[in-house]
Scaffold this motif. Structure first.
Motif, PDB file in Angstrom:
ATOM      1  N   ILE A 147       0.864  -1.176   0.000  1.00 20.20           N
ATOM      2  CA  ILE A 147       0.000   0.000   0.000  1.00 20.20           C
ATOM      3  C   ILE A 147       0.906   1.233   0.000  1.00 20.20           C
ATOM      4  O   ILE A 147       1.753   1.384   0.887  1.00 20.20           O
ATOM      5  N   SER A 148       0.732   2.091  -0.989  1.00 19.17           N
ATOM      6  CA  SER A 148       1.611   3.265  -1.109  1.00 19.17           C
ATOM      7  C   SER A 148       0.819   4.560  -1.263  1.00 19.17           C
ATOM      8  O   SER A 148       1.381   5.580  -1.643  1.00 19.17           O
ATOM      9  N   THR A 149      -0.478   4.508  -0.970  1.00 16.55           N
ATOM     10  CA  THR A 149      -1.326   5.690  -1.108  1.00 16.55           C
ATOM     11  C   THR A 149      -1.734   6.230   0.264  1.00 16.55           C
ATOM     12  O   THR A 149      -1.487   5.592   1.291  1.00 16.55           O
ATOM     13  N   GLY A 150      -2.374   7.413   0.252  1.00 18.35           N
ATOM     14  CA  GLY A 150      -2.821   8.008   1.511  1.00 18.35           C
ATOM     15  C   GLY A 150      -1.645   8.293   2.428  1.00 18.35           C
ATOM     16  O   GLY A 150      -0.589   8.764   1.973  1.00 18.35           O
ATOM     17  N   PRO A 151      -1.755   7.980   3.728  1.00 12.29           N
ATOM     18  CA  PRO A 151      -0.644   8.243   4.654  1.00 12.29           C
ATOM     19  C   PRO A 151       0.615   7.452   4.326  1.00 12.29           C
ATOM     20  O   PRO A 151       1.720   7.853   4.697  1.00 12.29           O
ATOM     21  N   TYR A 208       7.913  -4.460  -1.972  1.00  6.26           N
ATOM     22  CA  TYR A 208       8.162  -3.641  -0.779  1.00  6.26           C
ATOM     23  C   TYR A 208       9.520  -2.941  -0.840  1.00  6.26           C
ATOM     24  O   TYR A 208       9.649  -1.791  -0.413  1.00  6.26           O
ATOM     25  N   ALA A 209      10.536  -3.612  -1.370  1.00  4.42           N
ATOM     26  CA  ALA A 209      11.855  -2.991  -1.478  1.00  4.42           C
ATOM     27  C   ALA A 209      11.794  -1.746  -2.366  1.00  4.42           C
ATOM     28  O   ALA A 209      12.428  -0.722  -2.074  1.00  4.42           O
ATOM     29  N   GLU A 210      11.023  -1.816  -3.445  1.00  5.36           N
ATOM     30  CA  GLU A 210      10.847  -0.652  -4.317  1.00  5.36           C
ATOM     31  C   GLU A 210      10.099   0.465  -3.589  1.00  5.36           C
ATOM     32  O   GLU A 210      10.432   1.640  -3.736  1.00  5.36           O
ATOM     33  N   TYR A 211       9.117   0.085  -2.793  1.00  4.15           N
ATOM     34  CA  TYR A 211       8.374   1.065  -1.994  1.00  4.15           C
ATOM     35  C   TYR A 211       9.306   1.779  -1.006  1.00  4.15           C
ATOM     36  O   TYR A 211       9.203   2.991  -0.796  1.00  4.15           O
ATOM     37  N   GLN A 212      10.234   1.042  -0.409  1.00  3.56           N
ATOM     38  CA  GLN A 212      11.203   1.634   0.504  1.00  3.56           C
ATOM     39  C   GLN A 212      12.042   2.704  -0.187  1.00  3.56           C
ATOM     40  O   GLN A 212      12.360   3.740   0.411  1.00  3.56           O
ATOM     41  N   ARG A 213      12.399   2.434  -1.442  1.00  4.18           N
ATOM     42  CA  ARG A 213      13.193   3.417  -2.181  1.00  4.18           C
ATOM     43  C   ARG A 213      12.353   4.642  -2.543  1.00  4.18           C
ATOM     44  O   ARG A 213      12.870   5.762  -2.568  1.00  4.18           O
ATOM     45  N   LYS A 214      11.078   4.436  -2.771  1.00 10.10           N
ATOM     46  CA  LYS A 214      10.193   5.522  -3.166  1.00 10.10           C
ATOM     47  C   LYS A 214       9.819   6.425  -1.985  1.00 10.10           C
ATOM     48  O   LYS A 214       9.843   7.652  -2.100  1.00 10.10           O
ATOM     49  N   VAL A 215       9.476   5.816  -0.860  1.00  9.48           N
ATOM     50  CA  VAL A 215       9.112   6.575   0.348  1.00  9.48           C
ATOM     51  C   VAL A 215      10.268   6.466   1.331  1.00  9.48           C
ATOM     52  O   VAL A 215      10.506   5.404   1.913  1.00  9.48           O
ATOM     53  N   GLN A 216      10.973   7.553   1.531  1.00 10.13           N
ATOM     54  CA  GLN A 216      12.223   7.528   2.284  1.00 10.13           C
ATOM     55  C   GLN A 216      12.030   7.538   3.797  1.00 10.13           C
ATOM     56  O   GLN A 216      12.824   6.969   4.537  1.00 10.13           O
ATOM     57  N   ARG A 217      10.977   8.191   4.290  1.00  9.67           N
ATOM     58  CA  ARG A 217      10.803   8.370   5.732  1.00  9.67           C
ATOM     59  C   ARG A 217       9.985   7.235   6.339  1.00  9.67           C
ATOM     60  O   ARG A 217       8.982   6.829   5.783  1.00  9.67           O
ATOM     61  N   ARG A 218      10.458   6.756   7.467  1.00  9.04           N
ATOM     62  CA  ARG A 218       9.779   5.644   8.111  1.00  9.04           C
ATOM     63  C   ARG A 218       8.631   6.076   9.025  1.00  9.04           C
ATOM     64  O   ARG A 218       7.546   5.510   8.996  1.00  9.04           O
TER      65      ARG A 218
END
Length: 224
Positions: A147-151, A208-218
């Motif tokens: 999930i990469s949308t919303g928050p 998920y690894a690609e998502y980590q690269r896209k969204v930098q802040r945890r």
């Protein structure tokens, strides 16, 4: 016991245990900060439960199956045991603080604490609307996807961000500075848990690894 009955029983148990824990340890029911906190805390829990009961019963059932014994890996069992104790301490220490008068928190900070609790639960509500796969344990649900949308477009762990807010708000809402020591332990547990969760998802969940690269802040936008 069906899901609705189980949910109502859990809410009733939460209300009873929280109330007894706070008022017995405080040694008084003349503790307005606790009454307001419990109204916010239990009210938010009630609203979210009702919402999930009608909108996403499967998610409600997953959220009710949590705690140290529900985790499958020993490291998470340890993390959740410490986190559970720390969360209890965010109520226990303020109650004892009230009894013995260790600290005196201005009304404005008490109300700020209540606002943080409400805001934290609101964030959890937003996450539940966006992510039907959200679970109380670290595992993969059937057909789970990233999930990469919303928050989730802002930070990778918005549910933990919400949890951090209401945990931080709890001691202040109960009128205690000393309770913030338990918050420090809880924050350490949240960070420990999410780092381990990321390692698990990066190797187990496609994309998920690609998502980590896209969204930098945890956890905190623009910070970490």
């Amino acid at each position: 016991m069906n899901l609705r009955a189980k949910a109502w029983f859990s809410l009733a148990a939460l209300a009873m245990v929280s109330g007894l824990l706070i008022f017995v340890l405080a040694g008084t029911i003349r503790y307005w900060e606790a009454w307001v906190y419990l109204a916010v805390f239990l009210g938010a829990s009630f609203v979210i439960t009702i919402d999930l009961m009608h909108r996403d019963p499967a998610l409600l059932e997953r959220r009710m199956s949590g705690g140290p014994t529900a985790e499958k890996r020993p490291i998470q069992q340890i993390i959740m045991t410490v986190a559970s104790a720390a969360f209890l301490a965010t109520m226990v220490v303020p109650a004892l603080d009230r009894r013995f008068g260790w600290s005196h928190v201005p009304v404005v900070f008490v109300l700020l604490g209540d606002a943080l609790v409400a805001l934290g639960y609101y964030f959890v509500y937003l996450v539940s609307k966006e992510n039907t796969f959200m679970s109380a344990t670290i595992e993969l649900a059937k057909d789970q996807r990233v999930i990469s949308t919303g928050p989730y477009a802002i930070v990778r762990h918005p549910m933990y961000a919400g949890a951090m807010l209401y945990v931080l708000g709890t001691p202040l809402a109960l009128g205690s500075y000393w309770g913030l020591l338990a918050v420090a332990v809880m924050l350490a547990c949240i960070i420990w848990r999410l780092l381990d969760e990321e390692r698990f998802l990066a190797t187990s969940l496609a994309g998920y690894a690609e998502y980590q690269r896209k969204v930098q802040r945890r956890l905190v936008p623009f910070v970490w």
